[in-house]
Design an enzyme around this catalytic site. Structure first.
Site, PDB file in Angstrom:
ATOM      1  N   HIS A  77      -4.095  -5.130  -1.550  1.00 31.43           N
ATOM      2  CA  HIS A  77      -5.248  -4.943  -0.672  1.00 31.43           C
ATOM      3  C   HIS A  77      -6.225  -6.115  -0.768  1.00 31.43           C
ATOM      4  O   HIS A  77      -7.428  -5.946  -0.978  1.00 31.43           O
ATOM      5  CB  HIS A  77      -5.944  -3.625  -0.986  1.00 31.43           C
ATOM      6  N   GLU A 128      -1.888  -2.406  -8.129  1.00 29.75           N
ATOM      7  CA  GLU A 128      -3.180  -2.723  -7.525  1.00 29.75           C
ATOM      8  C   GLU A 128      -3.733  -1.451  -6.898  1.00 29.75           C
ATOM      9  O   GLU A 128      -2.981  -0.532  -6.570  1.00 29.75           O
ATOM     10  CB  GLU A 128      -3.030  -3.835  -6.484  1.00 29.75           C
ATOM     11  N   SER A 149       0.827  -1.197   0.000  1.00 25.51           N
ATOM     12  CA  SER A 149       0.000   0.000   0.000  1.00 25.51           C
ATOM     13  C   SER A 149       0.869   1.257   0.000  1.00 25.51           C
ATOM     14  O   SER A 149       1.747   1.419  -0.843  1.00 25.51           O
ATOM     15  CB  SER A 149      -0.964  -0.026   1.190  1.00 25.51           C
TER      16      SER A 149
END
Length: 345
Positions: free
Chosen positions: A315, A245, A118
């Site tokens: 995620h 992502e 992330s």
């Protein structure tokens, strides 16, 4: 092709550090039970000892106000001969604020496993710039502290990538994903998150095989880092497999489209060998995201570029680990994603 220094693999009995390079959430009382659970699992499942770094539990406000503390913890972990790996507690939204405090010489001269996902993408690109392999993979509070039990898919990938120097090989998707949204309150700690059946990879464009070294991260963070010292120039993407992502806070589809067009205009989409995209959390906007990727590749006459979708990283829980800089292959005919070397020395 940039050759990154590959850290040594972990062994049972090693010590790993917990750090908070982005959000200071781990220091808040309502998640303290998850911190303890993760420490227990490090020992019981992986045989690892844990050292929580000095500022890692200082809390949200303190770490926001003192970004240099977060960098100091990473430096101290790298300089500590007892510590063999550094694991991020969680992501957040402003890890880029600690990048100016990170010393590339310390990173380069003391190469160790650094793992997170992330917002930690900013730190990964700093390691990449320093010439050291890092690992886009599980975080402490999300994966190691999963309610009730850790996912076997995640455990197997950790052991396969971080605990050996063997070739990683085939990485299938997980056969399920966990529904996002259960609150982290201690009253929910014995509630197992729902498992939803998952599919294998989907090829959105291209045929044959694409081989290259891995580079990428969280799309929203990569987009925010364009133009900074850690974002590689367009030539650095030649011979690469781009992995991306979306975070839990997705860009609006019109913004995603413009961001992808920017990558096309910069020459990045042309330069890369192939693309692998992680499953959107809870499959949110999945149809629109796929259509947007296909549209932008078509606009740049790159319909033959191999594009895999629905990968189990980022995620999503459970998740695999993607080491930066390793050689990987996307096989569109066999629907296989393989890493062709070890993740560690």
């Amino acid at each position: 092709m940039k050759n990154l220094i590959k850290p040594n693999h972990l062994q049972s009995g090693d010590t790993v550090a917990f750090v908070s390079p982005s959000s200071g959430l781990a220091g808040e009382e309502f998640v303290s039970h998850r911190v303890e659970l993760a420490k227990q699992r490090m020992e019981n499942i992986f045989g690892l000892k844990v050292k929580v770094m000095k500022h890692a539990l200082d809390g949200i406000d303190t770490l926001y106000n003192h970004p240099q503390y977060r960098a100091e913890d990473i430096h101290d972990a790298l300089l500590d001969d007892e510590i063999k790996g550094v694991f991020s507690f969680i992501g957040g939204e402003e890890s880029m604020r600690i990048v100016p405090y990170l010393d590339e010489n310390i990173i380069r001269e003391h190469p160790k496993i650094f793992m997170g996902y992330s917002d930690v993408t900013s730190i990964h690109l700093k390691f990449y710039k320093a010439g050291v392999m890092s690992y886009y993979g599980p975080a402490v509070l999300t994966d190691f502290a999963e309610n009730v039990e850790m996912d076997d898919y995640t455990i197997k990938n950790i052991k396969k990538v971080l605990f050996t120097n063997n070739t990683i090989g085939n990485i299938p998707t997980s056969n399920y994903y966990r529904k996002f949204g259960l609150k982290w309150s201690e009253s929910n700690k014995n509630v197992s998150r729902e498992k939803i059946n998952n599919q294998t990879y989907e090829v959105l464009s291209g045929k044959g095989k694409a081989t290259g070294t891995l580079i990428g991260g969280c799309f929203e963070v990569l987009n925010n880092l364009r133009g900074t010292e850690v974002f590689p120039n367009e030539d650095a993407f030649k011979g690469k497999i781009l992995f991306v992502e979306n975070s839990e806070s997705q860009l609006p589809i019109y913004f995603l489209k413009q961001a992808l067009r920017s990558l096309g205009y910069m020459g990045i989409l042309k330069n890369i060998e192939g693309i692998i995209v992680g499953k959107p959390q809870n499959d949110e906007n999945i149809k629109e995201i796929k259509e947007t990727w296909i549209q932008v590749l078509k606009e740049h006459h790159l319909e033959d570029k191999i594009l895999f979708f629905n990968a189990s990283f980022g995620h999503n829980e459970p998740k695999c680990i993607l080491p930066y800089g390793v050689v990987a292959t996307l096989d569109a005919e066999q629907l296989k994603f393989e890493i062709n070397e070890s993740g560690c020395s």
